[in-house]
Scaffold this motif. Structure first.
Motif, PDB file in Angstrom:
ATOM      1  N   SER A  33       0.845  -1.189   0.000  1.00  0.00           N
ATOM      2  CA  SER A  33       0.000   0.000   0.000  1.00  0.00           C
ATOM      3  C   SER A  33       0.878   1.236   0.000  1.00  0.00           C
ATOM      4  O   SER A  33       1.746   1.400   0.858  1.00  0.00           O
ATOM      5  CB  SER A  33      -0.908   0.014   1.224  1.00  0.00           C
ATOM      6  OG  SER A  33      -1.666   1.204   1.252  1.00  0.00           O
ATOM      7  N   SER A  35      -0.711   4.341  -0.272  1.00  0.00           N
ATOM      8  CA  SER A  35      -1.557   5.439   0.181  1.00  0.00           C
ATOM      9  C   SER A  35      -2.750   4.858   0.935  1.00  0.00           C
ATOM     10  O   SER A  35      -2.851   3.639   1.125  1.00  0.00           O
ATOM     11  CB  SER A  35      -2.047   6.282  -1.012  1.00  0.00           C
ATOM     12  OG  SER A  35      -3.082   5.621  -1.700  1.00  0.00           O
ATOM     13  N   ALA A  36      -3.670   5.737   1.324  1.00  0.00           N
ATOM     14  CA  ALA A  36      -4.841   5.293   2.072  1.00  0.00           C
ATOM     15  C   ALA A  36      -5.858   4.575   1.194  1.00  0.00           C
ATOM     16  O   ALA A  36      -6.751   3.904   1.716  1.00  0.00           O
ATOM     17  CB  ALA A  36      -5.506   6.485   2.755  1.00  0.00           C
ATOM     18  N   THR A 109      -4.217  -1.039   3.576  1.00  0.00           N
ATOM     19  CA  THR A 109      -4.122   0.368   3.176  1.00  0.00           C
ATOM     20  C   THR A 109      -3.745   1.237   4.374  1.00  0.00           C
ATOM     21  O   THR A 109      -4.021   0.906   5.519  1.00  0.00           O
ATOM     22  CB  THR A 109      -5.451   0.856   2.591  1.00  0.00           C
ATOM     23  OG1 THR A 109      -6.514   0.496   3.479  1.00  0.00           O
ATOM     24  CG2 THR A 109      -5.706   0.239   1.224  1.00  0.00           C
ATOM     25  N   LEU A 110      -3.112   2.352   4.077  1.00  0.00           N
ATOM     26  CA  LEU A 110      -2.673   3.256   5.123  1.00  0.00           C
ATOM     27  C   LEU A 110      -3.850   4.048   5.682  1.00  0.00           C
ATOM     28  O   LEU A 110      -4.897   4.167   5.048  1.00  0.00           O
ATOM     29  CB  LEU A 110      -1.616   4.209   4.570  1.00  0.00           C
ATOM     30  CG  LEU A 110      -0.384   3.541   3.946  1.00  0.00           C
ATOM     31  CD1 LEU A 110       0.545   4.595   3.373  1.00  0.00           C
ATOM     32  CD2 LEU A 110       0.333   2.677   4.972  1.00  0.00           C
ATOM     33  N   THR A 150       5.574   7.234   1.779  1.00  0.00           N
ATOM     34  CA  THR A 150       5.035   5.873   1.827  1.00  0.00           C
ATOM     35  C   THR A 150       5.417   5.028   0.622  1.00  0.00           C
ATOM     36  O   THR A 150       5.241   3.812   0.657  1.00  0.00           O
ATOM     37  CB  THR A 150       3.508   5.917   1.934  1.00  0.00           C
ATOM     38  OG1 THR A 150       2.984   6.648   0.806  1.00  0.00           O
ATOM     39  CG2 THR A 150       3.070   6.595   3.222  1.00  0.00           C
ATOM     40  N   ASP A 190       3.333  10.279  -0.758  1.00  0.00           N
ATOM     41  CA  ASP A 190       2.868  10.100   0.616  1.00  0.00           C
ATOM     42  C   ASP A 190       1.499   9.439   0.642  1.00  0.00           C
ATOM     43  O   ASP A 190       0.931   9.109  -0.405  1.00  0.00           O
ATOM     44  CB  ASP A 190       2.885  11.428   1.384  1.00  0.00           C
ATOM     45  CG  ASP A 190       1.917  12.464   0.818  1.00  0.00           C
ATOM     46  OD1 ASP A 190       0.971  12.078   0.094  1.00  0.00           O
ATOM     47  OD2 ASP A 190       2.108  13.662   1.096  1.00  0.00           O
ATOM     48  N   ALA A 191       0.955   9.257   1.839  1.00  0.00           N
ATOM     49  CA  ALA A 191      -0.301   8.517   1.987  1.00  0.00           C
ATOM     50  C   ALA A 191      -1.484   9.218   1.347  1.00  0.00           C
ATOM     51  O   ALA A 191      -2.497   8.592   1.036  1.00  0.00           O
ATOM     52  CB  ALA A 191      -0.582   8.277   3.467  1.00  0.00           C
TER      53      ALA A 191
END
Length: 308
Positions: A33, A35-36, A109-110, A150, A190-191
């Protein structure tokens, strides 16, 4: 007469044996993962007695992607933040035979980060080292972010070809071609899916195949964008004779032929051309030279610039 006809029909009805052999299951499957809401899935090429024609990616046992045989990675998007998932991959051949599922790989996922609009800094000190004729290793210094890096995305000629976790500062690339010029860049992410600017490019030429002719690509290509124009500088290949013509490709399409009216300049050459001035427009450029025998040589490494 009837017997002869029956024999003829029997002979005509015979054909190549039906393909009933399924491909082997893909190996080396990973899921990470970045990102979110996304998970990046990668795998190694599968084998088949004839040829693999595609791959299918499954999420929780449900097919979510159908991809050509040339694609060995994909992003699964629109996922729920902070949620565990499981993925498998199957190979498919032209007859529709499907491999067994690969090993199941998990990824979570984040967590979502509200209102994160700040992109990471660009990775620095990117280096590319050829590992023979078919592979390369990239290394770089970590990027910085106000929350957390991330993932790192690797680009070749402005196309993403690989992704590694944000804790990594190296990537190994396979499936390259012998004697080819490559230009790699890396972006941090990043996330919240904010991506950094490109790192400085790193070029390499893979080892030529035995007996292959030397590479004839222009070298040291640099591109600088200003309002309304792009300026290129480069060094022509060594061909044993002056190189008086170069072809310029813009965004993968032929744009123009650069012709010197007299003898070409010694050492570094320079050329400036006009472009649209919309801020943020990306342009990729590359060159190739006309050789003494009249043919066009190898392409240079590609450069990408953004209109300021």
């Amino acid at each position: 007469m009837l017997t002869v006809v029956a024999l003829a029909l029997t002979a005509c009805s015979s054909g190549p044996p039906k393909d009933t052999a399924a491909p082997a299951a893909p190996t080396g499957v990973t899921a990470a993962s970045g990102s979110a809401q996304t998970v990046h899935v990668m795998w190694n090429a599968a084998t088949d007695d004839r040829a693999v024609t595609g791959y299918e990616v499954y999420q929780q046992g449900r097919k979510v992607k159908d991809l050509p045989a040339t694609t060995l990675m994909t992003d699964i998007v629109n996922l729920t933040p902070a949620t565990p998932y499981a993925f498998t991959v199957r190979a498919r051949d032209a007859a529709g035979n499907r491999s067994p599922h690969s090993t199941t790989v998990p990824a979570t996922t984040l967590s979502a980060i509200a209102q994160d609009r700040a992109a990471p800094t660009a990775p620095k000190a990117l280096r590319a080292t050829a590992d023979g004729s078919r592979a390369a290793t990239l290394t770089w210094q970590p990027a910085r972010d106000d929350t957390k890096v991330t993932a790192y995305d690797v680009y070749q000629a402005d196309a993403r070809i690989h992704t590694v976790p944000g804790t990594a500062t190296t990537a190994r690339l396979t499936g390259l071609r012998a004697g080819m010029v490559y230009s790699f860049t890396v972006r941090a992410r990043d996330a919240a899916e904010n991506s950094s600017p490109d790192s400085a490019p790193a070029d390499l030429t893979t080892t030529p195949a035995p007996g292959a002719a030397p590479n004839t690509a222009p070298t040291n290509l640099k591109a600088r964008a200003a309002k309304g124009e792009i300026t290129l500088t480069w060094t022509a290949p060594s061909t044993g004779a002056p190189v008086k013509e170069h072809q310029l490709y813009l965004n993968e399409a032929f744009a123009t032929t650069i012709v010197w009216g007299a003898d070409p300049p010694p050492g570094e050459a320079t050329y400036t051309f006009a472009v649209l001035t919309t801020p943020g427009t990306r342009y990729s450029v590359k060159l190739r030279a006309r050789l003494p025998d009249g043919t066009w040589g190898d392409f240079s490494a590609q450069r990408t610039v953004v209109v300021p």
